[in-house]
Every structure is written in structure tokens, then in C-alpha cells.
Design a protein around this motif. Structure first.
Motif, PDB file in Angstrom:
ATOM      1  N   HIS A  37     -10.859   3.079  13.207  1.00 23.55           N
ATOM      2  CA  HIS A  37     -11.470   3.901  14.236  1.00 23.55           C
ATOM      3  C   HIS A  37     -12.902   4.193  13.815  1.00 23.55           C
ATOM      4  O   HIS A  37     -13.181   4.371  12.652  1.00 23.55           O
ATOM      5  CB  HIS A  37     -10.704   5.216  14.388  1.00 23.55           C
ATOM      6  CG  HIS A  37      -9.286   5.010  14.803  1.00 23.55           C
ATOM      7  ND1 HIS A  37      -8.891   5.069  16.111  1.00 23.55           N
ATOM      8  CD2 HIS A  37      -8.183   4.729  14.085  1.00 23.55           C
ATOM      9  CE1 HIS A  37      -7.592   4.844  16.173  1.00 23.55           C
ATOM     10  NE2 HIS A  37      -7.134   4.635  14.953  1.00 23.55           N
ATOM     11  N   GLY A  97      -8.093   6.666  10.838  1.00 26.17           N
ATOM     12  CA  GLY A  97      -6.810   6.093  11.228  1.00 26.17           C
ATOM     13  C   GLY A  97      -5.798   6.380  10.140  1.00 26.17           C
ATOM     14  O   GLY A  97      -6.164   6.651   8.993  1.00 26.17           O
ATOM     15  N   GLU A  98      -4.511   6.322  10.502  1.00 24.97           N
ATOM     16  CA  GLU A  98      -3.482   6.734   9.550  1.00 24.97           C
ATOM     17  C   GLU A  98      -3.410   5.829   8.330  1.00 24.97           C
ATOM     18  O   GLU A  98      -3.309   6.291   7.195  1.00 24.97           O
ATOM     19  CB  GLU A  98      -2.117   6.760  10.243  1.00 24.97           C
ATOM     20  CG  GLU A  98      -1.986   7.959  11.156  1.00 24.97           C
ATOM     21  CD  GLU A  98      -0.652   8.001  11.859  1.00 24.97           C
ATOM     22  OE1 GLU A  98       0.331   7.511  11.293  1.00 24.97           O
ATOM     23  OE2 GLU A  98      -0.621   8.528  12.979  1.00 24.97           O
ATOM     24  N   GLU A  99      -3.471   4.519   8.596  1.00 28.61           N
ATOM     25  CA  GLU A  99      -3.363   3.586   7.470  1.00 28.61           C
ATOM     26  C   GLU A  99      -4.502   3.749   6.495  1.00 28.61           C
ATOM     27  O   GLU A  99      -4.298   3.801   5.281  1.00 28.61           O
ATOM     28  CB  GLU A  99      -3.411   2.155   8.013  1.00 28.61           C
ATOM     29  CG  GLU A  99      -2.091   1.465   8.080  1.00 28.61           C
ATOM     30  CD  GLU A  99      -2.294   0.064   8.600  1.00 28.61           C
ATOM     31  OE1 GLU A  99      -2.581  -0.826   7.793  1.00 28.61           O
ATOM     32  OE2 GLU A  99      -2.207  -0.130   9.841  1.00 28.61           O
ATOM     33  N   ALA A 100      -5.727   3.818   7.035  1.00 29.52           N
ATOM     34  CA  ALA A 100      -6.898   3.948   6.171  1.00 29.52           C
ATOM     35  C   ALA A 100      -6.844   5.277   5.427  1.00 29.52           C
ATOM     36  O   ALA A 100      -7.132   5.340   4.233  1.00 29.52           O
ATOM     37  CB  ALA A 100      -8.176   3.839   6.987  1.00 29.52           C
ATOM     38  N   PHE A 126       2.382   2.453   2.394  1.00 31.59           N
ATOM     39  CA  PHE A 126       2.349   3.140   3.691  1.00 31.59           C
ATOM     40  C   PHE A 126       3.743   3.070   4.303  1.00 31.59           C
ATOM     41  O   PHE A 126       4.185   3.985   4.978  1.00 31.59           O
ATOM     42  CB  PHE A 126       1.315   2.463   4.606  1.00 31.59           C
ATOM     43  CG  PHE A 126       1.106   3.174   5.917  1.00 31.59           C
ATOM     44  CD1 PHE A 126       0.444   4.393   5.955  1.00 31.59           C
ATOM     45  CD2 PHE A 126       1.556   2.626   7.103  1.00 31.59           C
ATOM     46  CE1 PHE A 126       0.248   5.063   7.155  1.00 31.59           C
ATOM     47  CE2 PHE A 126       1.355   3.290   8.309  1.00 31.59           C
ATOM     48  CZ  PHE A 126       0.704   4.501   8.325  1.00 31.59           C
ATOM     49  N   HIS A 165      -4.233   6.982   4.577  1.00 34.90           N
ATOM     50  CA  HIS A 165      -3.220   6.846   3.528  1.00 34.90           C
ATOM     51  C   HIS A 165      -3.797   6.118   2.317  1.00 34.90           C
ATOM     52  O   HIS A 165      -3.615   6.540   1.179  1.00 34.90           O
ATOM     53  CB  HIS A 165      -2.002   6.095   4.076  1.00 34.90           C
ATOM     54  CG  HIS A 165      -1.007   5.719   3.031  1.00 34.90           C
ATOM     55  ND1 HIS A 165      -0.010   6.570   2.629  1.00 34.90           N
ATOM     56  CD2 HIS A 165      -0.883   4.600   2.273  1.00 34.90           C
ATOM     57  CE1 HIS A 165       0.689   5.980   1.682  1.00 34.90           C
ATOM     58  NE2 HIS A 165       0.187   4.794   1.449  1.00 34.90           N
ATOM     59  N   SER A 166      -4.514   5.013   2.583  1.00 39.17           N
ATOM     60  CA  SER A 166      -5.042   4.233   1.458  1.00 39.17           C
ATOM     61  C   SER A 166      -6.141   4.990   0.726  1.00 39.17           C
ATOM     62  O   SER A 166      -6.510   4.637  -0.380  1.00 39.17           O
ATOM     63  CB  SER A 166      -5.553   2.873   1.937  1.00 39.17           C
ATOM     64  OG  SER A 166      -6.785   3.018   2.585  1.00 39.17           O
ATOM     65  N   ASP A 173       0.823  -1.190   0.000  1.00 37.64           N
ATOM     66  CA  ASP A 173       0.000   0.000   0.000  1.00 37.64           C
ATOM     67  C   ASP A 173       0.870   1.258   0.000  1.00 37.64           C
ATOM     68  O   ASP A 173       0.367   2.373   0.010  1.00 37.64           O
ATOM     69  CB  ASP A 173      -0.867  -0.026   1.261  1.00 37.64           C
ATOM     70  CG  ASP A 173      -1.901   1.075   1.258  1.00 37.64           C
ATOM     71  OD1 ASP A 173      -2.341   1.451   0.166  1.00 37.64           O
ATOM     72  OD2 ASP A 173      -2.243   1.557   2.340  1.00 37.64           O
TER      73      ASP A 173
END
Lengths: 255, 341
Positions: free
Chosen positions: A88, B229-232, A53, B234-235, A51
Motif C-alpha cells: 500500500h 499492509g498486514e504482510e509488510a 505470517f 508483520h515482516s 516469514d
């Protein structure tokens, strides 16, 4: 040729401890990939690298033949969708939440178009959460939330779907429904890559399995080729008999 | 945002401004207030007859109106800054002062009040500058310390903010022990007050707050996604680090500008966004817009109480916001905040 994603000698370390070492993989469109391995094998790190990231310290990942590092974050969001392990939740409605999946496609001050709304609607339909559209996400059960996250990723309409343990909080019915959905997505041409702990789900639904152990790719192939009693014993340290499903012939993994 | 909604907010704000301007140790009839205000608006001047005394005009235009407007600007600014920090740190306890703005500004102001202003090195008007410089130095230090492996990390940032604030607050106390003249000025400043503020202060704070509010609305869509959230995020195409840096810069500049003209007014930036989140939801465009206006009105009402309840004495508005804010905060704590991971 034709690789959707290609990894060449990818290495990622965290404070000098290699999490993934010299990983090379080829992933095709229209296949449902399972990534399995014991805790700490580097499965989640692999998804985060795919991804973008995280960035590999060595090696390169290619998407459609182009280095992943050459994509902007926003362009990548049109190509790859991610269902992270942890999400979240806050007071958004289900519909608003699924529409967030369309954010890469409209401008900062713009609004989702009718097309975006239709795509979100469709994503809610296939994940069976249409009836929850106007409920607030933070009031839903764990399984319902998981399906909202899945719908959000579907709404991105990407060629690649990454999923980190998408079935963990689901009951049996929804575990199987989720896997069927991913199977159906892959048949539409999407490259689906899921980290799964339930080896029997992988055996049943995935076209191709990657087995990671301590940061290395130790085996790959069809579930039938990969899930031998010896591999299960070597990687998961559990002795299992050789069993296969009476109807499908696929391996069954149980002590 | 519904347009009728926006219209009624504007009318409400104008009404409160007029009433607040009329109230005070000298009560001025509403008609005079309206007349004086209208006489200053090109085009409306022909409609009014100047029947009021010059002293009333001076009170309205030179004393009350700038203070009333400053209350709106500071209240709105602190609230917008609070939304930004709560959103970007994903922490319900975050307020505009979380990363050291208030303690930095306090140290700057205390240094100014105790060392430079009494010596006649600079005039009293330079106080906002001292506070602003202190706030920015503290914020810079905290955001450097709050990085983990080159990434801003919310928990590290909050802990660094707490630690740096503790040190700076101790230094303020030390200064106050060493230098006892002008202590009252320092005390009043630390409690937060809009007393004696004029057009100059308004001119200092307004550009930051207006620009900050516009930038906040511009970042609202990204902040919505960032909630996932950071990962989500980012995606979904958000450059997470860039967003964090931008929010940090905008939020601290707005807070620093507010603090430099009004001192440390607590709880507005913490509780207004919370209350609005419960009412209008977590969507940031709605949340920023409503927090700004509710925060502005709240501080105006609190400041009007601060200068009218005990006339002719007035007390720092920070006391009122804390007296209302403390119990409200406990209520939120007991109720749960809607921020569960």
C-alpha cells in the motif's frame, strides 16, 4: 549442518484444501533461490510460511537451527525481510518509507539513529532511488515504488530476503537490475528467495531453483538441471525446444 | 514536532477557550472571564481583584467553562478515535462510529430515557452510563462478528458494523414508536448536543480521552508500519493481530466515552483526520497530535455557534458539524483521498 533455513514435512491447508504438502527443503547462505511454478502452486504461501505470517499445520521450519515458531515477531524482523506482492502506498516520503525498514531496531517512542539513517541512505543508493528521497511515494511510478519497497527490505539488513514477484511491475532494465542486486546481496552472504514468473530471469540469475506444482516440490537443482523441455511441458504445459544462451550456456525458455 | 509549534497551539486553544466562555446569551467581558479563571488558579489569585458579580462567576465556572472544556475533550477524543479506526481498518470511510458505537450508545440512551429515567428508577445523571454500556455491547458484538478464521478482518468488521448498526437503529425507532413520552429528550440526544453538560460529564469523559490519546501516540509507530499492509507490517516486526485488537479497544472506549456524554456528534471523527492527513501527511505521531487539537477546537467553535447564533435558543451541535461536514465530505470524495491501495 550450515542450513540457513530448513523445512521438514511442512503442510499448509486452507479450509481443508492442502496448498502445500509435505514440503522439505534446505536453504544455504550466500545463494539466490528462485521459486517457480504455475498459478496456484503455493509459491506465495511458501513465502508467507517462511516469514511466519502463516503457521504450518504440520511439520516445522527452522531458522539457524531454531524453530521459526520460537521467534517473536520483532526478533524475526531482524532476521528475515519480505517484499510482498502487494504494497500500500500513502503520503510518506521515500526516505520515511525506507526508514520504516529500521523499525525493528529502535524503540516505540525512539527515533532512528544516525546509523539507521546511514543504512537507509545506503539502501537508497544501491536501489538507485537516492534522488527521489524527498518525493512522496504515492506520486511515484510503479517501478519506482517497487524499488522503494526493495530498499526498505534492504534497510532491514537481514540474513534472509524473501521476495514475492519483485520484478512484476518493472521494465526490462529494472528487472535485470533488481536481479543483479539480489545476486550481489546473495554474494554478500544473504539467503535470497524470490518467487519469479519469468523463467529466463531465473535461469540467468538464480543459483538454485525450486519448482512447485499443486503444492508439491516436483524438482530442484541448478537452472541447467531443472529447466528441461520435459519439466516445462509437465509443469507449465508448454512445449519448448532445448535452447541455451550462446554466451552463458544457461537454459533459454521460449516456445 | 517542533516545540514552537506546540506552544502556539496551546496559546491558540487558551485564547479560544476564553473567548468562547465570554460568549453566550449573557455576554461577559473578556477581562472578567480572565479574572475569574485566574482567581481559581493557585498563585495567580493574588494578581486579580474580584470586581465581578457572583452571577457572572457562576455562569463562567458552573455553566460555560465545563461545557467549553467538554467540547475540547469530545472533539479531540472523536478525532483521535477517527484516526485510529481509519488507520487500523485502512478505510477512508471509517469513523469513530464505524463499528456500532453510536447505534449501541443510542439504544442504551433511548432505553434509559424511555424506560428507566421516567420511572424514577435512576436519575438523569445515569444517562452516560446507559449509553456507555450500549456502546460497549455493540462494539463487542461487531468485533466478534468481524472475525474471519479467528483473525480480525477489516472488511468483515466494517460490514458487521453496518449490519449491527442497522438493527440497533431500527430498535431505537421501535422504542420511540412504542413509547412516546420523553421523545424530545431522545431526539436531542440522537442529534448530539453539549447543552446543559457540567463538570460531572467532563469527569466521565476526560480520563478515557486523555488515556486514549496517550495510548494512540504510543501505538503511532506501529500504525505507520501497519499502513504498508498486514504482510509488510508483520515482516517489520509488528504483531498485526495484537495491534488491531488494541486499536479497536482504545478507539471504541474513547468513542463510547464521548458519545455517552454528548450523544451522536457526526463528522468530526471522520473529517478532521482526513483534513489533517492532507495537511500534515500520514505519519501517525504528527497526525494524532494535530487531529486531537484541531478536532478539539473545531467542536468548541461549532458548539459556541450552536449556543450563540440563535440566542436565547440553542440547537444541537451535531447539526452544525453535519452541515459543515457533509459538503466537506463531498469535496474530499471529488478530490480523492490519498488512500489509493
Amino acid at each position: 549442518m550450515g542450513d540457513k533455513i530448513r523445512l521438514e514435512g511442512v503442510t499448509y491447508s486452507y479450509d481443508q484444501n492442502p496448498v502445500l504438502e509435505n514440503l522439505s527443503m534446505h536453504l544455504q547462505p550466500s545463494l539466490f533461490y528462485g521459486v517457480v511454478g504455475p498459478n496456484g502452486a503455493g509459491k506465495s504461501t511458501l513465502l508467507k510460511l517462511l516469514d511466519s505470517f502463516l503457521r504450518p499445520q504440520k511439520g516445522e521450519i527452522f531458522l539457524n537451527g531454531r524453530p521459526l515458531s520460537s521467534f517473536s515477531v520483532q526478533d524475526l524482523a531482524k532476521e528475515i525481510a519480505m517484499v510482498p506482492q502487494h504494497s500500500h502506498y500513502f503520503p510518506f516520503t521515500v526516505e520515511e518509507m525506507v526508514l520504516l525498514g529500521r523499525t525493528p531496531f529502535y524503540t516505540r517512542l525512539g527515533k532512528p539513529s544516525d546509523n539507521d539513517l546511514a543504512i537507509a541512505q545506503e539502501a537508497m543508493r544501491v536501489t538507485d532511488i537516492e534522488h527521489l528521497a524527498h518525493r512522496v511515494v504515492s506520486d511515484l511510478s510503479g517501478g519506482e515504488r517497487q524499488r522503494v519497497t526493495l530498499a526498505r527490505a534492504f534497510a532491514q539488513r537481514t540474513g534472509v530476503l524473501l521476495l514475492d514477484e519483485p520484478t512484476t511491475h518493472l521494465d526490462l532494465e529494472h528487472q535485470i537490475n533488481t536481479c543483479r542486486l539480489l545476486k550481489a546481496k546473495s554474494e554478500e552472504g544473504v539467503t535470497c528467495i524470490a518467487v519469479l514468473h519469468d523463467l529466463n530471469l531465473v535461469a540467468n540469475f538464480c543459483d538454485h531453483v525450486f519448482v512447485l506444482d499443486r503444492g508439491r516440490l516436483v524438482k530442484q537443482g541448478t537452472p541447467g538441471d531443472v529447466f528441461t523441455p520435459k519439466l516445462i511441458e509437465d509443469v507449465f504445459h508448454v512445449a519448448v525446444p532445448k535452447l541455451s544462451h550462446p554466451l552463458t550456456g544457461r537454459p533459454v525458455i521460449t516456445p | 514536532m517542533r516545540h514552537r509549534h506546540v506552544g502556539s497551539i496551546i496559546i491558540l486553544v487558551l485564547a479560544v477557550v476564553v473567548v468562547a466562555t465570554a460568549l453566550g446569551s449573557v455576554r461577559i467581558p473578556l477581562g472578567d472571564v480572565l479574572g475569574i479563571l485566574a482567581s481559581r488558579i493557585p498563585g495567580l489569585k493574588v494578581l486579580v481583584q474580584e470586581t465581578w458579580s457572583v452571577s457572572r462567576e457562576v455562569i463562567v465556572l458552573q455553566v460555560r467553562l465545563p461545557r467549553v472544556l467538554l467540547a475540547l475533550v469530545v472533539g479531540g477524543g472523536l478525532s483521535v478515535s477517527g484516526v485510529l479506526f481509519q488507520g487500523s481498518l485502512r478505510n477512508p470511510l471509517a469513523d469513530p462510529y464505524i463499528i456500532g458505537v453510536s447505534s449501541g450508545a443510542s439504544l442504551g440512551a433511548a432505553a434509559g430515557l424511555l424506560f428507566f429515567i421516567p420511572q424514577g428508577l435512576v436519575g438523569f445523571g445515569a444517562l452516560p452510563l446507559f449509553a456507555f454500556v450500549g456502546a460497549m455491547l455493540a462494539t463487542f458484538t461487531v468485533s466478534r462478528l468481524g472475525q474471519h478464521r479467528g483473525r480480525l478482518e477489516p472488511t468483515s468488521l466494517i460490514l458487521a458494523g453496518v449490519a449491527v448498526s442497522a438493527v440497533l437503529t431500527a430498535l431505537v425507532s421501535l422504542l420511540m414508536v412504542l413509547r412516546i413520552q420523553n421523545l424530545q429528550d431522545v431526539y436531542i440526544w440522537l442529534m448530539g448536543s453539549l447543552s446543559g453538560r457540567g463538570w460531572k460529564h467532563l469527569a466521565v469523559a476526560t480520563p478515557y480521552v486523555v488515556a486514549g490519546a496517550i495510548l494512540a501516540l504510543w501505538m503511532a509507530k506501529d500504525l505507520n508500519v501497519y499502513l504498508l499492509g498486514e504482510e509488510a507490517a508483520h515482516s517489520l516486526g509488528i504483531d498485526v493481530e495484537r495491534l488491531q485488537r488494541r486499536v479497536l479497544v482504545v478507539g471504541s472506549l474513547v468513542a463510547a466515552a464521548c458519545v455517552s456524554v454528548s450523544g451522536v456528534i457526526g463528522f468530526v471523527g471522520l473529517m478532521v483526520p482526513h483534513a489533517l492527513r492532507l495537511i500534515v501527511g500520514a505519519e501517525h505521531r504528527r497526525l494524532i497530535f494535530h487531529s486531537m487539537w484541531v478536532g478539539a477546537l473545531f467542536l468548541l467553535v461549532a458548539d459556541t455557534l450552536a449556543r450563540t447564533v440563535l440566542t436565547p435558543t440553542e440547537f444541537p451541535v451535531g447539526i452544525i458539524t453535519a452541515i459543515v461536514g457533509g459538503p466537506f465530505f463531498i469535496y474530499l470524495m471529488k478530490r480523492g483521498t490519498g488512500y489509493h491501495g
